[in-house]
Design a protein around this motif. Sequence first.
Motif, PDB file in Angstrom:
ATOM      1  N   HIS A   1       1.571   5.723  15.297  1.00  0.00           N
ATOM      2  CA  HIS A   1       1.690   6.351  13.988  1.00  0.00           C
ATOM      3  C   HIS A   1       0.460   7.216  13.751  1.00  0.00           C
ATOM      4  CE1 HIS A   1       0.405   6.261   9.679  1.00  0.00           C
ATOM      5  NE2 HIS A   1       1.611   6.759   9.535  1.00  0.00           N
TER       6      HIS A   1
ATOM      7  N   SER B  51      -7.847   1.208  10.081  1.00  0.00           N
ATOM      8  CA  SER B  51      -6.615   1.957  10.356  1.00  0.00           C
ATOM      9  C   SER B  51      -6.954   3.430  10.198  1.00  0.00           C
ATOM     10  CB  SER B  51      -5.503   1.563   9.374  1.00  0.00           C
ATOM     11  OG  SER B  51      -5.782   2.078   8.068  1.00  0.00           O
ATOM     12  N   TRP B  52      -5.943   4.286  10.333  1.00  0.00           N
ATOM     13  CA  TRP B  52      -6.165   5.723  10.121  1.00  0.00           C
ATOM     14  C   TRP B  52      -6.797   5.987   8.754  1.00  0.00           C
ATOM     15  CZ3 TRP B  52      -4.523   8.511   6.029  1.00  0.00           C
ATOM     16  CH2 TRP B  52      -3.527   7.940   5.220  1.00  0.00           C
ATOM     17  N   HIS B  53      -6.527   5.095   7.785  1.00  0.00           N
ATOM     18  CA  HIS B  53      -6.969   5.275   6.401  1.00  0.00           C
ATOM     19  C   HIS B  53      -8.495   5.349   6.284  1.00  0.00           C
ATOM     20  CE1 HIS B  53      -6.379   5.075   2.046  1.00  0.00           C
ATOM     21  NE2 HIS B  53      -7.328   4.167   1.987  1.00  0.00           N
TER      22      HIS B  53
ATOM     23  N   ASP C  42      -3.093   5.370  13.936  1.00  0.00           N
ATOM     24  CA  ASP C  42      -3.320   3.930  14.021  1.00  0.00           C
ATOM     25  C   ASP C  42      -3.345   3.640  15.523  1.00  0.00           C
ATOM     26  OD1 ASP C  42      -3.265   3.338  11.276  1.00  0.00           O
ATOM     27  OD2 ASP C  42      -1.094   3.085  11.262  1.00  0.00           O
TER      28      ASP C  42
ATOM     29  N   TYR D  24      -2.629  -1.743  15.923  1.00  0.00           N
ATOM     30  CA  TYR D  24      -2.992  -1.587  14.516  1.00  0.00           C
ATOM     31  C   TYR D  24      -1.872  -0.942  13.703  1.00  0.00           C
ATOM     32  CZ  TYR D  24      -7.993  -2.397  15.517  1.00  0.00           C
ATOM     33  OH  TYR D  24      -9.196  -2.929  15.877  1.00  0.00           O
ATOM     34  N   GLY D  25      -1.874  -1.235  12.393  1.00  0.00           N
ATOM     35  CA  GLY D  25      -1.034  -0.531  11.438  1.00  0.00           C
ATOM     36  C   GLY D  25       0.405  -0.416  11.848  1.00  0.00           C
ATOM     37  N   ARG D  26       0.921   0.807  11.809  1.00  0.00           N
ATOM     38  CA  ARG D  26       2.331   1.060  12.129  1.00  0.00           C
ATOM     39  C   ARG D  26       2.545   1.488  13.571  1.00  0.00           C
ATOM     40  NH1 ARG D  26       4.281   4.963   7.382  1.00  0.00           N
ATOM     41  NH2 ARG D  26       2.061   5.233   6.912  1.00  0.00           N
TER      42      ARG D  26
ATOM     43  N   ALA E 190      -4.225  -0.760   0.896  1.00  0.00           N
ATOM     44  CA  ALA E 190      -3.727  -0.055   2.079  1.00  0.00           C
ATOM     45  C   ALA E 190      -4.180  -0.754   3.358  1.00  0.00           C
ATOM     46  CB  ALA E 190      -4.204   1.396   2.065  1.00  0.00           C
ATOM     47  N   LEU E 191      -5.414  -1.192   3.366  1.00  0.00           N
ATOM     48  CA  LEU E 191      -5.955  -1.881   4.536  1.00  0.00           C
ATOM     49  C   LEU E 191      -5.238  -3.209   4.759  1.00  0.00           C
ATOM     50  CD1 LEU E 191      -8.198  -1.613   6.678  1.00  0.00           C
ATOM     51  CD2 LEU E 191      -9.694  -2.871   5.108  1.00  0.00           C
TER      52      LEU E 191
ATOM     53  N   GLU F 113      -2.229  -4.040   3.834  1.00  0.00           N
ATOM     54  CA  GLU F 113      -0.871  -3.761   4.302  1.00  0.00           C
ATOM     55  C   GLU F 113      -0.865  -3.448   5.791  1.00  0.00           C
ATOM     56  OE1 GLU F 113       3.096  -3.026   4.821  1.00  0.00           O
ATOM     57  OE2 GLU F 113       2.094  -4.065   3.156  1.00  0.00           O
ATOM     58  N   SER F 114      -1.885  -2.763   6.271  1.00  0.00           N
ATOM     59  CA  SER F 114      -1.907  -2.378   7.680  1.00  0.00           C
ATOM     60  C   SER F 114      -2.056  -3.590   8.602  1.00  0.00           C
ATOM     61  CB  SER F 114      -3.030  -1.369   7.941  1.00  0.00           C
ATOM     62  OG  SER F 114      -4.303  -1.979   7.879  1.00  0.00           O
TER      63      SER F 114
END
Length: 312
Positions: free
Chosen positions: A7, A26-28, A48, A52-54, A210-211, A213-214
């Motif tokens: 992602h 994550s990318w965030h 990500d 990690y993440g999605r 957001a973190l 959730e990832s």
Amino acid sequence: MNGVRLHIAEQGDGPLVVLLHGFPESWHSWRHQFGPLADAGFRVVAPDQRGYGRSDRPEAVDAYTILHLVGDVVGLIQALGEEKAHVVGHDWGAPVAWHTALLRPDLVRGVAGLSVPPPSRGPHPPLASMRERFDGRFYWNYFARPGVADAEFTKDTRTALRKFFYSASGDAPRADGGRLPLVDPERGWLADMPDPEVLPDWLTEDDLDALTESFSQGFTGALNWYRNLDRNWELTAPWHGAVVTTPALYMYGDRDLVPAFPGTPEFIERLPTLMPNLWRPPVELAGCGHWTQQERPAEVNAALVEFLTACS
């Protein structure tokens, strides 16, 4: 690409800049860099990373070696239709960025690392060395134990991340001048970490949402990176003593524990003599902890724009 789906978040047009996050992120974590770099004329992409993440989470532990991670960057550059890219990494993303430049300099216009300096392959496997030096209490060894840190961090993911980010930041108290990240294996990593009543200004509740959730699918994929440290040492034997020759930039915070690891301050002092194309002496950010680009976005962005523009 490279057997996994990644992602990505993307903004801007121009020379490609790949931003690689670290642990536990994550990318965030690059949210403050997208606008300024895009406005400066770059195509900014932050994945990500695997685990990690999605993005995909391969089950096999040995699917997270440094060669797999560099392969992901190479595959991403190609999948985006580009021939070359600038590669920027923070924390674990920094070794991936440095090794991409080391192994595939033909693809890298310039490389920047935040917090973690360029690779220096020691004479002994790192997990084994740290196990002997710190009686198995160094955090790498704790993270490498199958299932242990995974279980601790997923008991309350949001609290775990809040503690992680605050304790390693420049905002956390350092009355003792900072300490090595040693872990009591019976009590766990989080037991002695402070839990702030109020988040630092650079980290909002929305950011923490957001973190959290990832990491809804757990931490195992991310922790598998640590479980390959000795395997990475074996795999990189052909490059022992090799140095990054592409244009390079290194930045770190003066309150970050990572650049203070044993032997690292001396290594950082020698970087200008070790790296032929180090763009400028290492950039030290006053009052900054581990989360470099989040704690000091304006300074990081200014340095990155100047460096990337010079290398484009």
